[in-house]
Scaffold this motif. Structure first.
Motif, PDB file in Angstrom:
ATOM      1  N   GLU A 643      -3.133   1.923  -6.224  1.00 58.62           N
ATOM      2  CA  GLU A 643      -1.879   1.764  -6.947  1.00 58.62           C
ATOM      3  C   GLU A 643      -1.134   3.086  -6.929  1.00 58.62           C
ATOM      4  O   GLU A 643      -1.713   4.140  -7.167  1.00 58.62           O
ATOM      5  N   ALA A 644       0.155   3.033  -6.610  1.00 58.76           N
ATOM      6  CA  ALA A 644       0.989   4.232  -6.587  1.00 58.76           C
ATOM      7  C   ALA A 644       2.282   3.933  -7.329  1.00 58.76           C
ATOM      8  O   ALA A 644       3.022   3.003  -6.953  1.00 58.76           O
ATOM      9  N   GLN A 645       2.541   4.682  -8.389  1.00 63.95           N
ATOM     10  CA  GLN A 645       3.731   4.512  -9.211  1.00 63.95           C
ATOM     11  C   GLN A 645       3.870   3.065  -9.692  1.00 63.95           C
ATOM     12  O   GLN A 645       4.969   2.494  -9.711  1.00 63.95           O
ATOM     13  N   GLY A 646       2.722   2.462 -10.032  1.00 66.23           N
ATOM     14  CA  GLY A 646       2.713   1.107 -10.556  1.00 66.23           C
ATOM     15  C   GLY A 646       2.853   0.024  -9.514  1.00 66.23           C
ATOM     16  O   GLY A 646       3.001  -1.148  -9.844  1.00 66.23           O
ATOM     17  N   VAL A 651      -4.024  -0.735   2.268  1.00 63.13           N
ATOM     18  CA  VAL A 651      -4.040   0.153   3.433  1.00 63.13           C
ATOM     19  C   VAL A 651      -5.169  -0.266   4.372  1.00 63.13           C
ATOM     20  O   VAL A 651      -6.312  -0.474   3.941  1.00 63.13           O
ATOM     21  N   LEU A 652      -4.835  -0.377   5.685  1.00 64.65           N
ATOM     22  CA  LEU A 652      -5.821  -0.728   6.711  1.00 64.65           C
ATOM     23  C   LEU A 652      -5.872   0.372   7.762  1.00 64.65           C
ATOM     24  O   LEU A 652      -4.829   0.789   8.288  1.00 64.65           O
ATOM     25  N   ALA A 680       2.169  -5.542  -2.952  1.00 56.49           N
ATOM     26  CA  ALA A 680       3.614  -5.349  -2.776  1.00 56.49           C
ATOM     27  C   ALA A 680       3.918  -4.532  -1.531  1.00 56.49           C
ATOM     28  O   ALA A 680       4.991  -4.663  -0.933  1.00 56.49           O
ATOM     29  N   VAL A 681       2.977  -3.666  -1.125  1.00 54.64           N
ATOM     30  CA  VAL A 681       3.141  -2.830   0.058  1.00 54.64           C
ATOM     31  C   VAL A 681       1.876  -2.941   0.904  1.00 54.64           C
ATOM     32  O   VAL A 681       0.760  -2.851   0.376  1.00 54.64           O
ATOM     33  N   SER A 738      -0.218   9.877   2.526  1.00 52.52           N
ATOM     34  CA  SER A 738       0.148  10.084   1.122  1.00 52.52           C
ATOM     35  C   SER A 738       1.655  10.189   0.952  1.00 52.52           C
ATOM     36  O   SER A 738       2.243   9.601   0.038  1.00 52.52           O
ATOM     37  N   ALA A 739       2.307  10.934   1.877  1.00 53.75           N
ATOM     38  CA  ALA A 739       3.754  11.142   1.768  1.00 53.75           C
ATOM     39  C   ALA A 739       4.527   9.843   1.995  1.00 53.75           C
ATOM     40  O   ALA A 739       5.515   9.556   1.300  1.00 53.75           O
ATOM     41  N   ILE A 740       4.096   9.029   2.952  1.00 50.42           N
ATOM     42  CA  ILE A 740       4.787   7.770   3.249  1.00 50.42           C
ATOM     43  C   ILE A 740       4.645   6.790   2.089  1.00 50.42           C
ATOM     44  O   ILE A 740       5.629   6.160   1.660  1.00 50.42           O
ATOM     45  N   ILE A 741       3.440   6.631   1.571  1.00 50.61           N
ATOM     46  CA  ILE A 741       3.233   5.698   0.459  1.00 50.61           C
ATOM     47  C   ILE A 741       4.070   6.115  -0.751  1.00 50.61           C
ATOM     48  O   ILE A 741       4.691   5.286  -1.423  1.00 50.61           O
ATOM     49  N   GLY A 742       4.138   7.426  -0.997  1.00 51.07           N
ATOM     50  CA  GLY A 742       4.959   7.910  -2.102  1.00 51.07           C
ATOM     51  C   GLY A 742       6.427   7.603  -1.894  1.00 51.07           C
ATOM     52  O   GLY A 742       7.129   7.172  -2.825  1.00 51.07           O
TER      53      GLY A 742
END
Length: 749
Positions: A643-646, A651-652, A680-681, A738-742
């Protein structure tokens, strides 16, 4: 002993060793050992095998043309059993097997003569026909008209045979010089009874009035061996030459005609030079022969406006004009022809109105762009310019490309008399990526320049469907423009503003809409050629994976394709698009989308467990589902959730948990994983690429930009917008993930 029919040298037979390959032989022997290595023979197609084609050289002797001896694929040959073809004997094996190789010369007229090999004896066709007339036929006794440099007319076979008769070679040379002198003289006399101007035909420009009525001019037949005495005073024999439109030549076989038009191509064969001439009604091949392999009328160039006189002939069911005189027009004569061509072009090229597959307000809003694109395509056909269709190697891309192909092919066949014109003037080349990059542009430019220099072809019209609408394709488009190739981009996804300046026509909606490129291109295709509307009615529905607009569902249903049939077609095309992704697979895809869809047919060679009535599309769609389900099952078992920012993120690791070099491609796999998952992503990441799917509309460029700020040295680039793909340096993989998911989850706010 005899004389060579080409050079008159004394030989044991009818042809010397140095001219063996200038003559085609009709073999009437009964043993392979009677064949002569390296000779060219006329044969008949017996049948195909996986490894080549069997050719009957005589009723008792058959040879094999192995697929390795062909310039292209075996499947691309348009020979049918019973067709007459021309091949060269490569070798005769000890066991009697005959190995053949292909010949670029595929008609008698492309050789300097024809001989009959009866066993080991060599005979002239007339010797066989005089001895036994029942054995003679049109092919065996073929004679071709050979235009001399002064526009005169002689039979090539007669000329060559005459040199080998009883008279010495020196006398033959003297007669030839006398003939040339006689033919170079030009006279103009008035026929007192008819008032028709009579001229000796030369390569100089004859005067011709251009009006609405066919013009007729009497042309003197040159007489190289003019008799003396009273007969010498008789007026020369003349033939009337009437200007005809190319479109009516099918009804003029055997007539001497005059054609005025533009030279759209000129290529040299092993025999004659073939000029392709275009007038306001069509295109025709015109053969001009001086000497085998020598360019006739070298002063005539691509784009010249010319006047050509010749006899209309039928060669292998194709119209061809045997050229007797050819001159370039200048001044008012050239201008008059150009005006006729331009007026006809304007009238024929632009469609009167849109012809949509189904009513669609989104397409009506860009009607002018669709009409402009349709005009560009139709004009290219009429101008004898090749059309190159580039599209993504996906189900949507194939639907778009095939729709345009099916619309253009009938127009090409109608415009050009040659049977292979559809392969010559239309090339569909799938792209593995949705970006038209420099690699693709370099390939296209190289091929078009080679075709221009080697075959005098015009530069092509390049139609890009479902690709080339983002700035990542700008360099490739500009490279095409540098060389003057016209560019038409057709894409349902919104284009970048810069693309409008690097294309000639851009067909693109102004905003994001539920419109597929297949649906857009199908309506462009029916506007190009309204006759294919019913044939293409089901294609837009095939191009959608989900949320198919009701108007396209109804169009498919009315055409006889229910939801199951449409799904089978979509999945079958998607599977075949993956394999041999650079190949157009014209015949196979045509069978899928059109040949097998009307009624179920048995699958040839299918396993025993395949139902006898299963269609080709259904059979391949079953493979699609099996392969896809297996891959999805493996991937789902190895997805990591966080979970990132709710926001729930799945991820695969695609390097570790997918079969990277097998179906399905990662882009398609990510689509299915996201549709079937509940996150959601959904992110798939490999060594240097990352795919992202989200429940919200993502601005992928903004994602890449924001991520690059947090991982400044990772080389992050949104190079695959249409596929939701971001590329980066492999050494920065963890930082990039990490940067892309954020950056993605921030867009959910």
């Amino acid at each position: 002993m005899g004389n060579c029919i080409i050079c008159s040298r004394e030989v044991d037979g009818r042809i010397c060793q140095s001219h063996q390959e200038d003559v085609v032989f009709d073999f009437r022997g009964n043993s392979p050992n009677q064949l002569i290595r390296n000779r060219f023979y006329r044969g008949v197609v017996d049948g195909y095998a996986d490894f080549g084609v069997f050719i009957d050289l005589s009723p008792k002797v058959t040879g094999l043309l192995h697929r390795s001896e062909l310039d292209g694929r075996l499947e691309s040959l348009n020979w049918e059993p019973g067709d007459t073809v021309y091949v060269q004997v490569k070798s005769i094996r000890d066991n009697g097997n005959v190995d053949l190789t292909s010949s670029i010369r595929q008609s008698d007229r492309e050789f300097r003569g024809t001989l009959i090999q009866d066993g080991t004896d060599e005979k002239l066709p007339k010797e066989v026909n005089e001895g036994n007339p029942s054995e003679g036929d049109e092919e065996t006794t073929h004679e071709r008209s050979a235009p001399h440099s002064d526009g005169g007319n002689a039979s090539a076979v007669e000329t060559e045979v005459a040199a080998s008769e009883d008279e010495p070679a020196a006398d033959s040379d003297t007669d030839t010089d006398a003939t040339a002198d006689a033919e170079s003289e030009t006279e103009a006399v008035a026929d007192e009874e008819s008032g028709t101007e009579v001229v000796a035909q030369t390569t100089s420009e004859p005067e011709t009035a251009v009006d609405d009525e066919p013009e007729t001019e009497a042309v003197e037949e040159p007489e190289p061996d003019k008799p003396s005495g009273d007969l010498a005073e008789e007026p020369p024999e003349t033939k009337e030459v009437t200007r005809r439109n190319i479109g009516e030549l099918g009804d003029r076989v055997g007539e001497l005609v005059r054609i005025e038009g533009e030279v759209v191509s000129a290529h040299q064969t092993g025999g004659p030079t073939i000029f392709e001439l275009r007038d306001e009604t069509g295109v025709a091949d015109c053969a001009a022969f001086v000497e085998a392999g020598v360019r006739a009328y070298p002063e005539i160039e691509l784009g010249d406006v010319v006047r050509l006189d010749g006899e209309v002939e039928l060669r292998h069911d194709e119209i061809q004009v045997e050229t007797e005189a050819l001159v370039a027009l200048e001044g008012d004569d050239a201008a008059a022809v150009q005006r006729r061509l331009a007026d006809a072009m304007t009238e024929r090229a632009r469609p009167d109105e849109l012809e949509l597959v189904a009513g669609d307000e989104r397409l009506e809003a860009i009607s002018e762009e669709l009409l402009d694109a349709a005009e560009a395509v139709r004009r290219a056909v009429l101008e004898s310019r090749p059309i190159v269709v580039r599209h993504a190697a996906s189900a949507d891309g194939y639907v778009a490309g095939v729709a345009l192909e099916r619309a253009v092919l009938p127009l090409v066949r109608e415009e050009h008399a040659t049977s292979d014109a559809e392969y010559h003037y239309l090339n569909r080349r799938p792209l593995e990526d949705a970006v038209y990059g420099m690699n693709d542009a370099t390939n296209d430019v190289t091929r078009m320049l080679q075709d221009r220099d080697r075959h005098d072809e015009k530069l092509p019209l390049v139609v890009l469907a479902g690709t080339a609408s983002t700035v990542e394709s700008q360099d490739g488009l500009e490279m095409l423009g540098i060389y003057g190739a016209e560019r038409v981009v057709v894409d349902a996804a919104p284009a970048d503003p810069e693309i409008a300046d690097t294309t000639d026509v851009l067909v693109n909606p102004e905003a994001e809409q539920n419109l597929s490129t297949g649906a857009l291109a199908a309506s462009l295709a029916t506007t190009v050629n309204a006759d294919v509307r019913e044939e293409l009615a089901h294609l837009p529905a095939v191009s959608y994976w989900e949320n198919t607009p009701e108007n396209y569902v109804e169009a498919a249903t009315e055409a006889g394709f229910d939801d199951e049939a449409v799904t089978d077609l979509r999945e079958a095309v998607a599977l075949e698009a993956y394999y041999q992704s650079y190949d157009d697979k014209r015949e196979l895809v045509g069978d899928l989308l059109f040949g097998e869809s009307q009624e179920a047919v048995a699958v040839a060679g299918a396993p025993a467990d395949v139902a006898a009535d299963e269609s080709l599309a259904g059979h391949i769609a079953a493979q699609f589902r099996e392969k896809l389900d297996t891959e999805v099952e493996t991937a789902q078992a190895n997805i990591e959730h966080s979970e990132a920012q709710g926001v729930d993120v799945a991820v695969l690791d695609t390097d570790s948990y997918t079969h990277t070099y097998d179906f399905p491609p990662t882009s398609l796999l990510m689509d299915v994983l996201h549709r079937r998952g509940d996150a959601a992503v959904t992110v798939g990441i490999s060594m240097d690429k990352l795919w992202v799917r989200a429940d919200t509309d993502l601005d992928l460029r903004a994602v890449a930009h924001d991520a690059a700020e947090n991982a400044p040295n990772a080389g992050i680039s949104a190079s695959g917008l249409r596929q939701g793909r971001i590329e980066f340096l492999s050494g920065a993989r963890e930082a990039v993930e990490s940067a892309i998911i954020g950056a993605v989850t921030e867009q959910f706010d």
